[in-house]
Every structure is written in structure tokens, then in C-alpha cells.
Motif scaffolding. Structure first.
Motif, PDB file in Angstrom:
ATOM      1  N   ASP A 123      -5.544   2.996  17.606  1.00 39.05           N
ATOM      2  CA  ASP A 123      -5.518   4.262  18.340  1.00 39.05           C
ATOM      3  C   ASP A 123      -5.333   5.439  17.380  1.00 39.05           C
ATOM      4  O   ASP A 123      -5.964   6.487  17.529  1.00 39.05           O
ATOM      5  N   ILE A 124      -4.472   5.248  16.388  1.00 40.77           N
ATOM      6  CA  ILE A 124      -4.238   6.325  15.413  1.00 40.77           C
ATOM      7  C   ILE A 124      -5.513   6.605  14.626  1.00 40.77           C
ATOM      8  O   ILE A 124      -5.870   7.753  14.365  1.00 40.77           O
ATOM      9  N   LEU A 125      -6.231   5.542  14.288  1.00 39.57           N
ATOM     10  CA  LEU A 125      -7.484   5.730  13.552  1.00 39.57           C
ATOM     11  C   LEU A 125      -8.446   6.557  14.400  1.00 39.57           C
ATOM     12  O   LEU A 125      -9.022   7.542  13.940  1.00 39.57           O
ATOM     13  N   ARG A 126      -8.599   6.147  15.645  1.00 37.63           N
ATOM     14  CA  ARG A 126      -9.544   6.864  16.517  1.00 37.63           C
ATOM     15  C   ARG A 126      -9.130   8.322  16.695  1.00 37.63           C
ATOM     16  O   ARG A 126      -9.941   9.235  16.553  1.00 37.63           O
ATOM     17  N   ARG A 127      -7.849   8.529  17.017  1.00 41.42           N
ATOM     18  CA  ARG A 127      -7.401   9.898  17.269  1.00 41.42           C
ATOM     19  C   ARG A 127      -7.541  10.768  16.025  1.00 41.42           C
ATOM     20  O   ARG A 127      -7.884  11.939  16.106  1.00 41.42           O
ATOM     21  N   THR A 128      -7.259  10.177  14.857  1.00 37.98           N
ATOM     22  CA  THR A 128      -7.366  10.950  13.619  1.00 37.98           C
ATOM     23  C   THR A 128      -8.817  11.354  13.369  1.00 37.98           C
ATOM     24  O   THR A 128      -9.114  12.515  13.094  1.00 37.98           O
ATOM     25  N   PHE A 129      -9.711  10.386  13.487  1.00 38.82           N
ATOM     26  CA  PHE A 129     -11.123  10.707  13.239  1.00 38.82           C
ATOM     27  C   PHE A 129     -11.605  11.769  14.226  1.00 38.82           C
ATOM     28  O   PHE A 129     -12.337  12.682  13.846  1.00 38.82           O
ATOM     29  N   GLU A 130     -11.198  11.639  15.452  1.00 37.05           N
ATOM     30  CA  GLU A 130     -11.624  12.632  16.451  1.00 37.05           C
ATOM     31  C   GLU A 130     -11.005  13.995  16.143  1.00 37.05           C
ATOM     32  O   GLU A 130     -11.655  15.026  16.272  1.00 37.05           O
ATOM     33  N   PHE A 131      -9.764  13.982  15.737  1.00 31.88           N
ATOM     34  CA  PHE A 131      -9.070  15.216  15.359  1.00 31.88           C
ATOM     35  C   PHE A 131      -9.822  15.921  14.232  1.00 31.88           C
ATOM     36  O   PHE A 131      -9.940  17.135  14.192  1.00 31.88           O
ATOM     37  N   LEU A 132     -10.337  15.109  13.317  1.00 32.58           N
ATOM     38  CA  LEU A 132     -11.064  15.673  12.176  1.00 32.58           C
ATOM     39  C   LEU A 132     -12.517  15.999  12.525  1.00 32.58           C
ATOM     40  O   LEU A 132     -13.289  16.391  11.674  1.00 32.58           O
ATOM     41  N   GLY A 133     -12.890  15.783  13.772  1.00 32.61           N
ATOM     42  CA  GLY A 133     -14.221  16.191  14.219  1.00 32.61           C
ATOM     43  C   GLY A 133     -15.290  15.122  14.181  1.00 32.61           C
ATOM     44  O   GLY A 133     -16.463  15.411  14.371  1.00 32.61           O
ATOM     45  N   HIS A 134     -14.906  13.887  13.936  1.00 37.55           N
ATOM     46  CA  HIS A 134     -15.904  12.804  13.939  1.00 37.55           C
ATOM     47  C   HIS A 134     -16.137  12.308  15.365  1.00 37.55           C
ATOM     48  O   HIS A 134     -15.255  12.389  16.209  1.00 37.55           O
ATOM     49  N   GLU A 135     -17.300  11.752  15.549  1.00 36.18           N
ATOM     50  CA  GLU A 135     -17.591  11.100  16.826  1.00 36.18           C
ATOM     51  C   GLU A 135     -17.306   9.611  16.614  1.00 36.18           C
ATOM     52  O   GLU A 135     -17.859   9.009  15.688  1.00 36.18           O
ATOM     53  N   ASP A 142      -0.355  16.861  18.825  1.00 32.76           N
ATOM     54  CA  ASP A 142      -0.173  15.787  19.797  1.00 32.76           C
ATOM     55  C   ASP A 142      -1.478  15.074  20.154  1.00 32.76           C
ATOM     56  O   ASP A 142      -1.462  13.997  20.740  1.00 32.76           O
ATOM     57  N   ARG A 143      -2.583  15.683  19.790  1.00 31.62           N
ATOM     58  CA  ARG A 143      -3.865  14.983  19.971  1.00 31.62           C
ATOM     59  C   ARG A 143      -3.855  13.678  19.192  1.00 31.62           C
ATOM     60  O   ARG A 143      -4.483  12.713  19.578  1.00 31.62           O
ATOM     61  N   VAL A 144      -3.155  13.675  18.057  1.00 31.58           N
ATOM     62  CA  VAL A 144      -3.067  12.450  17.269  1.00 31.58           C
ATOM     63  C   VAL A 144      -1.792  11.681  17.609  1.00 31.58           C
ATOM     64  O   VAL A 144      -1.824  10.473  17.804  1.00 31.58           O
TER      65      VAL A 144
END
Ligand code: AMP
Ligand code: ZN
Length: 480
Positions: free
Chosen positions: A64-76, A410-412
Motif C-alpha cells: 500500500d505504501i508503494l502504491r500511495r507513494t508512486f501515486e503521490f509522486l504522480g505515477h499511474e 496523509d495521501r501516503v
């Protein structure tokens, strides 16, 4: 009051500075996805034979942290997590009894395929509930092994055609000696054996593993006879189906690395001739008394156990956040209590900030955002990211920026700052007040309204107001 979410000031940024520790190369590398701005990720999911414990949950939290981090950084991100809902007959490490069979025995159910799927469905639902309670985002695809038998058969057929398989009396096996770099993940040696291998004297080599196991009574039809796919092949089949032959990231707890993941690599790469996974990430264990938390060692602590003891699942999430995913973490009830207290303090600050910034437009503080990003870009260092949050909350920046930045983080973090309600403050009550509330509850239960009122007056003298809402006593500190 309706509060604006931070979305409106969120500007996604694609960063190429992400560094992650790749178990394959055994170094921290810069992350370069196959497609710019996109990440394909597969997590080995649970075998749904029982409620999962908080050790398992740590490894799913990592995903979950991996997904949230990548999304936070703007990745799909496209995230897949399998559910193993069939007895693989080749249990973890290719030894011991099958977990699904054990579950059927525990529930006094006849060993049939139908019953197996029924039990699995029950625990899969419980698992999904656990993910929600821990505020783990639901992966985009959660395929069940039982629904991908065709994909497994196709892969084994390919391997057979290429000469990587042989037959024994109990199944079709992968011949590890045919793969030059077998065991490259973590460098296990074929010659050493793996120490946890089922006894099958017909195997050509100790490291060889089952691709298909015969079972005349249960199981699915296949070109080799009725039976079950090997455990390892399921993950290869589902990963390829939903994410393609080569993916960016594959994760799991570190116990999966030597056998399960090396075998996934072997069968996938030999079948396709392509690299299976570019970055392998492995999570450290949640330990109890210095040992890996596991059912067999009596550490069967689930989210339900936590809730029974009055802990919020988010206290566990906070605890997980406090350590880097590659650091072992020790669990005890005192440690969890410490995390819960720390989380309560954070919530109190967020509530106060919400109160102070009512009707104001929130913003983010670039310098803190940068520090938070740097922590996460450093191989998902959540411990450091949490430290940045604490520094932010203690800082002197304007409250609108402080709150806006915390909500952004908190998004991450996933601690649900958005839902903290400024009106319903949860108070840390003094012992005397807690005792008073208990007595008042008993008085009300006995319909002793006189005592109830006397106690309310006493509470007011102590500086608290009590309102009775739906049979509950809502306590507020009176403004002084
Ligand atoms: P299993 O259902 O046993 O295959 O486990 C599901 C996931 O939980 C795997 O990724 C395991 O590596 C992981 N896991 C099991 N025990 C622990 C533990 N004590 N700490 C962290 N991860 C664990
Ligand atoms: Zn797997």
C-alpha cells in the motif's frame, strides 16, 4: 462544516529520483519504470485458510505504501494482489501439509473442491475487510488462483514444449538444472538444496519444484491428469495475465524470496524468454519476542484481536509507519499502546488546526513537501516521512499551510486525517473523570436519574460537560 480536500491544490509531479532497494541486484537503484510515468506492481497475496495475522498485514501494508507513494509522486499505478484460494498441495517451501486442507479439517468439512472454495471465500472476505480497516487501498485486481487454472496450464504447457519439465508419480516438475541462473534472487545455490523441500525421491534435484500436482479425487482436469497447479505457477500466471510478461515491481515478505520467488522467476523466464520482474522488493518481518510472528509460534494476533483489546486498526498502521519496511519490527502490546498514544496526539493537533482554520483556504508548504518526498524517494522511508510530519506539526508556519500540508502527507500515510472531526474531540480524560463516567453509566442503566444528575453536576465542577446521545455519554471540556 464541509472542508475542502487538498485535491484542488495538488499538482502531480513525476520524479525520476525514486530509489529503491532491489533484492535482485542487492543494491539501492534508481527506479526506471518500463513505461514513463506508469508502474506495474504485483504483490503475493494471502492463502485464505484463516484470518490473516498482523505479520501478514505488515507485508500488505508495504504494498500500500508503494502504491500511495508512486501515486503521490504522480505515477499511474496498476496494482495486482492475488488471493490463493486453493490448496496448492505443495505448501510453503514445498513442505508440510496443505493449508487449505488443514482449514477444512478445522471446520470439520469434507475435503472437496467445493468446500475448499467455500472456506476460501469466507476468509477472502475477512481479508478484504482487514485491508479496509487498515486503510489499505484495494488493489486494482485481486485475482483468485482458482479462476486462473487455464493460465497455469498454458504456462506449464509452454515449459513442457521447451523441455523444462519432467514427470514423476505425483506430478509435473520443473527441472532447475535446465536454467543457467536458477536461484539468482538472493543467490541460493541449487546444489545446496533449500532445506524445506518436500520429500519426493523421484525428483532429479532437491530444488526442483512441482508445476502440477496430481489428485485423482479433487482438482481440475489438465493434459497431464486431474490435479492442482503448483503454488508458484499461480503467481506467474496471474501476474502475466494482468500486467504482462515483464513487470516493474513484485513484492512479498522476505520468506518468499528464496523459494517462491526464485521459482516464479524460473518458470516465467523459461516460458517467455523475457525478464519477469525488474525490481524485487522484500519486506522484513513483524517479530514477537525476537521471532517472526506466525501462527505456528502462537503469535496468531489478528486485527480482530486488536479490536477486542480496544485498539483502533489505525494504531497498527501508525506502528508500521514507524519503521522502514526493510527493518525488522518488534511487536508487543506496550509498543502498540505507544503508537496509539502518539497517533492520538497527532489527531489532537490536527483537530486543533481544523478548529483554528475553519473557513480558511488551505495551502501546502513546499519546503516540508520536499522533505517528505525526499524521505519516500529514499526507498519508501516511512519512518523518516513520519518524522517530517512531526516537525511540520511543531513548526511555526501558518496554520492553513500546516494543516494543508498534513492532509497532503496523509495521501501516503493513510491515517485518515480528513475524517477527524473537530467537534467530536476524543479527550484524554483524567482517571477520576473516567470513574465518574462509569458510575454514571451504571446509574443510568439502573434508571437512577437522581444520581446521574448529581454526577453530571460533579463533572461540570471538574470542567467537563456531558451530553447523553443515543445512550452514549459525550464528554466535552468546557471552555474556560
Ligand atoms: P502467506 O499467507 O503465509 O503466504 O503470507 C502472506 C504474506 O505475509 C507473505 O508475503 C509473507 O511473507 C508475509 N508474512 C508472513 N509472516 C510475516 C511476518 N511475521 N512479518 C511480515 N510479513 C509476514
Ligand atoms: Zn506469489
Amino acid at each position: 462544516m464541509t472542508r475542502k480536500t487538498p485535491d484542488f491544490f495538488y499538482t502531480p509531479v513525476i520524479l525520476s529520483r525514486m530509489k529503491l532497494y532491489n533484492s535482485l541486484t542487492q543494491i539501492k537503484e534508481e527506479f526506471k519504470p518500463i513505461s514513463e510515468g506508469k508502474v506495474t506492481m504485483y504483490h503475493c497475496g494471502p492463502t485464505v485458510y484463516d484470518y490473516i495475522h498482523i505479520g501478514n498485514l505488515r507485508s500488505f501494508f508495504m504494498g500500500d505504501i508503494l502504491r500511495r507513494t508512486f501515486e503521490f509522486l504522480g505515477h499511474e499505478v496498476k496494482q495486482v494482489m492475488n488471493i490463493t484460494d486453493i490448496g496448492h498441495l505443495v505448501s510453503d517451501g514445498d513442505e508440510g501439509n496443505d493449508k487449505m486442507t488443514k482449514a477444512l479439517k478445522r471446520h470439520n468439512m469434507e475435503i472437496t473442491l467445493e468446500n475448499m472454495l467455500k472456506i476460501a471465500e469466507f476468509y477472502a472476505d475477512a481479508f478484504k475487510e482487514d485491508l479496509k480497516n487498515l486503510n489499505i487501498l484495494t488493489p486494482h485486481v485481486m485475482p483468485k488462483a482458482s479462476q486462473h487454472i487455464r493460465e497455469d496450464i498454458e504456462l506449464v504447457t509452454k515449459l513442457e514444449e521447451k523441455g523444462y519439465t519432467y514427470r514423476t508419480s505425483d506430478g509435473i516438475y520443473f527441472d532447475t538444472s535446465k536454467m543457467k541462473d536458477y536461484g539468482k534472487l538472493g543467490g541460493i545455490q541449487r546444489e545446496e538444496g533449500q532445506g524445506r523441500i518436500e520429500e519426493n525421491t523421484e525428483k532429479k534435484h532437491p530444488a526442483d519444484f512441482a508445476l502440477w500436482k496430481f489428485d485423482e479425487k479433487n482438482g481440475w482436469p489438465s493434459p497431464w491428469g486431474q490435479g492442482f497447479p503448483g503454488w508458484h505457477i499461480e503467481c506467474s500466471g496471474m501476474s502475466m495475465k494482468y500486467l504482462g510478461e515483464t513487470i516493474d515491481i513484485h513484492t512479498g515478505g522476505k520468506d518468499l524470496k528464496p523459494v517462491h520467488h526464485n521459482n516464479e522467476i524460473a518458470q516465467s523466464e523459461c516460458a517467455t524468454g523475457k525478464q519477469f520482474v525488474r525490481y524485487w522488493l522484500h519486506g522484513e518481518f513483524l517479530n514477537i519476542n525476537g521471532e517472526k510472528l506466525s501462527k505456528s509460534k502462537g503469535g496468531n494476533i489478528t486485527l480482530r484481536t486488536l479490536e477486542e483489546k480496544g485498539f483502533s486498526p489505525l494504531a497498527l498502521r501508525y506502528l508500521y509507519l514507524q519503521a522502514h519496511y526493510r527493518s525488522p519490527m518488534n511487536f508487543s502490546w506496550e509498543i502498540l499502546k505507544g503508537a496509539e498514544n502518539a497517533l492520538k496526539r497527532v489527531y489532537r493537533t490536527i483537530r486543533e488546526l481544523k478548529e483554528k482554520t475553519k473557513e480558511k483556504t488551505l495551502g501546502e508548504n513546499n519546503s516540508f513537501v520536499e522533505r517528505f518526498k525526499e524521505a519516500l524517494e529514499d526507498d519508501f522511508n516511512t519512518a523518516e516521512a513520519l518524522a517530517v510530519l512531526h516537525t511540520l506539526l511543531k513548526s511555526n508556519i501558518p496554520n492553513e499551510e500546516k494543516l494543508g500540508t498534513a492532509l497532503f502527507f496523509d495521501r501516503v500515510l493513510g491515517l485518515q486525517f480528513n475524517t477527524i472531526n473537530e467537534e467530536k474531540e476524543e479527550l484524554e480524560l483524567p482517571e477520576e473523570m473516567k470513574q465518574l463516567l462509569k458510575e454514571r453509566a451504571q446509574a443510568r442503566e439502573a434508571k437512577n436519574w437522581e444520581t446521574s444528575d448529581v454526577l453530571r453536576t460533579k463533572a461540570e465542577e471538574m470542567g467537563y460537560s456531558i451530553a447523553d446521545v443515543n445512550g452514549e455519554q459525550i464528554v466535552k471540556k468546557k471552555n474556560t
